[in-house]
Scaffold this motif. Structure first.
Motif, mmCIF file in Angstrom:
data_model
loop_
_atom_site.group_PDB
_atom_site.id
_atom_site.type_symbol
_atom_site.label_atom_id
_atom_site.label_comp_id
_atom_site.label_asym_id
_atom_site.label_seq_id
_atom_site.Cartn_x
_atom_site.Cartn_y
_atom_site.Cartn_z
ATOM 1 N N ALA A 54 28.710 -26.449 -0.784
ATOM 2 C CA ALA A 54 30.341 -27.174 -1.013
ATOM 3 C C ALA A 54 30.677 -27.622 0.234
ATOM 4 O O ALA A 54 31.538 -28.410 0.386
ATOM 5 C CB ALA A 54 31.178 -25.775 -1.667
ATOM 6 N N ILE A 55 30.356 -27.042 1.227
ATOM 7 C CA ILE A 55 30.860 -27.216 2.785
ATOM 8 C C ILE A 55 30.071 -28.618 2.993
ATOM 9 O O ILE A 55 30.626 -29.460 3.943
ATOM 10 C CB ILE A 55 30.844 -26.255 3.847
ATOM 11 C CG1 ILE A 55 31.633 -25.097 3.217
ATOM 12 C CG2 ILE A 55 31.253 -26.702 5.018
ATOM 13 C CD1 ILE A 55 31.749 -23.995 4.144
ATOM 14 N N GLY A 56 28.796 -28.710 2.774
ATOM 15 C CA GLY A 56 28.148 -30.053 3.160
ATOM 16 C C GLY A 56 26.828 -29.466 3.790
ATOM 17 O O GLY A 56 26.282 -30.454 4.171
ATOM 18 N N VAL A 57 26.544 -28.235 3.635
ATOM 19 C CA VAL A 57 25.260 -27.963 4.267
ATOM 20 C C VAL A 57 24.017 -27.411 3.102
ATOM 21 O O VAL A 57 24.404 -26.623 2.534
ATOM 22 C CB VAL A 57 25.379 -26.753 5.076
ATOM 23 C CG1 VAL A 57 24.092 -26.390 5.779
ATOM 24 C CG2 VAL A 57 26.531 -27.042 6.331
ATOM 25 N N GLU A 58 23.055 -28.335 2.944
ATOM 26 C CA GLU A 58 22.022 -28.059 2.057
ATOM 27 C C GLU A 58 21.029 -27.106 2.658
ATOM 28 O O GLU A 58 20.573 -27.112 4.004
ATOM 29 C CB GLU A 58 21.281 -29.322 1.430
ATOM 30 C CG GLU A 58 22.129 -30.131 1.127
ATOM 31 C CD GLU A 58 22.802 -29.598 -0.312
ATOM 32 O OE1 GLU A 58 22.024 -28.959 -1.148
ATOM 33 O OE2 GLU A 58 23.816 -30.153 -0.765
ATOM 34 N N CYS A 59 20.710 -25.680 2.037
ATOM 35 C CA CYS A 59 19.770 -24.930 2.420
ATOM 36 C C CYS A 59 19.202 -23.961 1.566
ATOM 37 O O CYS A 59 19.592 -24.245 0.376
ATOM 38 C CB CYS A 59 20.634 -23.939 3.500
ATOM 39 S SG CYS A 59 21.979 -23.208 2.765
ATOM 40 N N THR A 60 18.153 -23.294 1.936
ATOM 41 C CA THR A 60 17.703 -22.389 1.018
ATOM 42 C C THR A 60 17.886 -21.020 1.620
ATOM 43 O O THR A 60 17.547 -20.801 2.972
ATOM 44 C CB THR A 60 16.079 -22.254 0.813
ATOM 45 O OG1 THR A 60 15.483 -22.379 2.258
ATOM 46 C CG2 THR A 60 15.751 -23.951 0.269
#
Lengths: 132, 267
Positions: free
Chosen positions: B240-246
């Protein structure tokens, strides 16, 4: 050109669109033009987001005598308003009100984020706020 | 901060508990078609997985591994001969080798998505009065502090990075698994003599030493199931903040767990 308000999601997908016809003389065909202007302003909004910490970005772009103002949240959800009047405070108040409404829409567990907002209650409330 | 859960939390916890129990009960029930497929696939990957297991568990369970290997070698020989009856008999032994069934994977996915949606919403809602985040550090700190206090009543104890896109959130007293204790049964060993009661926790806080309980592998696997929702929460909040991660979660000692977020760079 018509006063138009749009909510554009994180991946530049439009989530909500409302046009406000002030007088009967305005043609319906010009609604496409206002949408076009708003989408064209997205690039400028992206640039301003990097430099500005606040949610409210103020007046972002001009087209003839219409002004585009924007409000971007933490989740990169953009509220964009195209109006004739240049009153900054009223647009800021409008954006804050719509932001509250948007948060309520999000809290709905059946609402998937970054999907179109179809609630008629939301639509009605936005139009009420705009008329103020 | 009181230990008691609100009614909503209790309901959520009960439902998660139920789902996880059904996962473990269903994984023992196998369709005959599925078993045949799995046998074929498992025989190909058998040797690779054995090698991986050797590298991972060198010092701990050598005897058990050797027994498994002997069984697998026998199974391989039998299957090369091509006896279908013996294939079906070998299936329960192969279960130890194949990592997760499709049903489990499906449920894990759904648990993670539940956490993802929860994280998205809370992040958007909490970030209302805060300025927009410019740097990655601020975003991680936001998740570690604000979202954790909102959902679990405390902040993450330790936030570390390796400066190469990997962030670790360490919580020494994770609320969702704090009161879990394992029951006596033939499968599980009872190691939890000091159950995590309120008195113990208060004593722990006073003496500033936490009695962490070490667990067996099977206990860890069961506990792993409870960590999927928080992993999803972290992933949702960051996206939601803009950081794509696993995000993956590990629990080594009972109340303490570590969530690792690996950032996906789109270049």
């Amino acid at each position: 050109m018509i006063s138009t308000f749009m909510i554009i999601g994180k991946d530049d997908v439009p989530l909500y669109e409302a046009s406000f016809f002030n007088s009967k003389k305005q043609k319906e065909g010009s609604s496409h033009l206002s949408q076009f202007v708003i989408h064209a302003a997205l690039d400028i909004i992206e640039e301003k987001v990097l430099s500005n910490e606040n949610f409210f970005l103020g007046v972002v772009d001009n087209f003839n005598n219409f002004t585009v103002s924007a409000f971007v949240t933490t989740g990169m959800v953009k509220f964009v308003l195209l109006t004739e009047n240049k009153n900054v405070d009223s647009t800021k108040a409008f954006f804050n009100d719509v932001y509250e409404l948007y948060l309520k829409v999000i809290l709905n567990p059946f609402y998937k984020q970054n999907s179109p907002i179809v609630s008629p209650y939301f639509d009605k409330k936005v139009r009420e706020k705009f008329s103020k | 901060m009181s230990v008691s859960y609100s009614l909503l939390e209790q309901i959520i916890f009960e439902s998660v508990h139920y789902v996880i129990r059904t996962v473990h009960s269903q994984s023992k029930v196998l369709d005959p078609e599925e078993t045949n497929l799995r046998v074929k696939i498992a025989t190909r990957f058998n040797e690779k997985e054995e090698k991986k297991k050797k590298e991972k568990e060198k010092g701990i369970e050598k005897d058990k591994e050797k027994k498994n290997e002997n069984e697998n070698q026998k199974e391989n020989q039998q299957e090369t001969v091509g006896n279908k009856k013996k294939d079906q008999e070998n299936v329960p032994q192969l279960e130890f080798i194949s990592s997760k069934t499709d049903i489990e994977r499906n449920i894990i996915n759904r648990l993670e998505i539940i956490g993802y949606r929860l994280g998205e919403r809370t992040a958007e809602r909490i970030a209302k009065n805060k300025p927009r985040f410019q740097e990655e550090v601020e975003k991680m700190r936001f998740v570690a502090k604000d979202i954790w206090t909102e959902l679990f009543g405390k902040m993450v104890n330790n936030l570390r990075t390796n400066h190469q896109g990997k962030w670790m959130f360490q919580d020494d007293d994770f609320k969702l698994i704090r009161n879990i204790s394992f029951t006596l049964s033939e499968e599980l060993q009872n190691l939890n003599h000091q159950q995590n009661t309120r008195k113990n926790q208060q004593k722990q806080k006073q003496t500033t030493t936490t009695t962490n309980i070490t667990m067996t592998e099977s206990q860890k696997q069961i506990l792993q199931s409870y960590l999927y929702i928080p992993c999803g929460i972290i992933r949702g909040a960051l996206s939601a903040i803009g950081v794509e991660c696993t995000v993956t979660g590990i629990c080594e000692q009972l109340p303490a767990c570590v969530f690792t977020a690996k950032i996906i760079n789109k270049k």
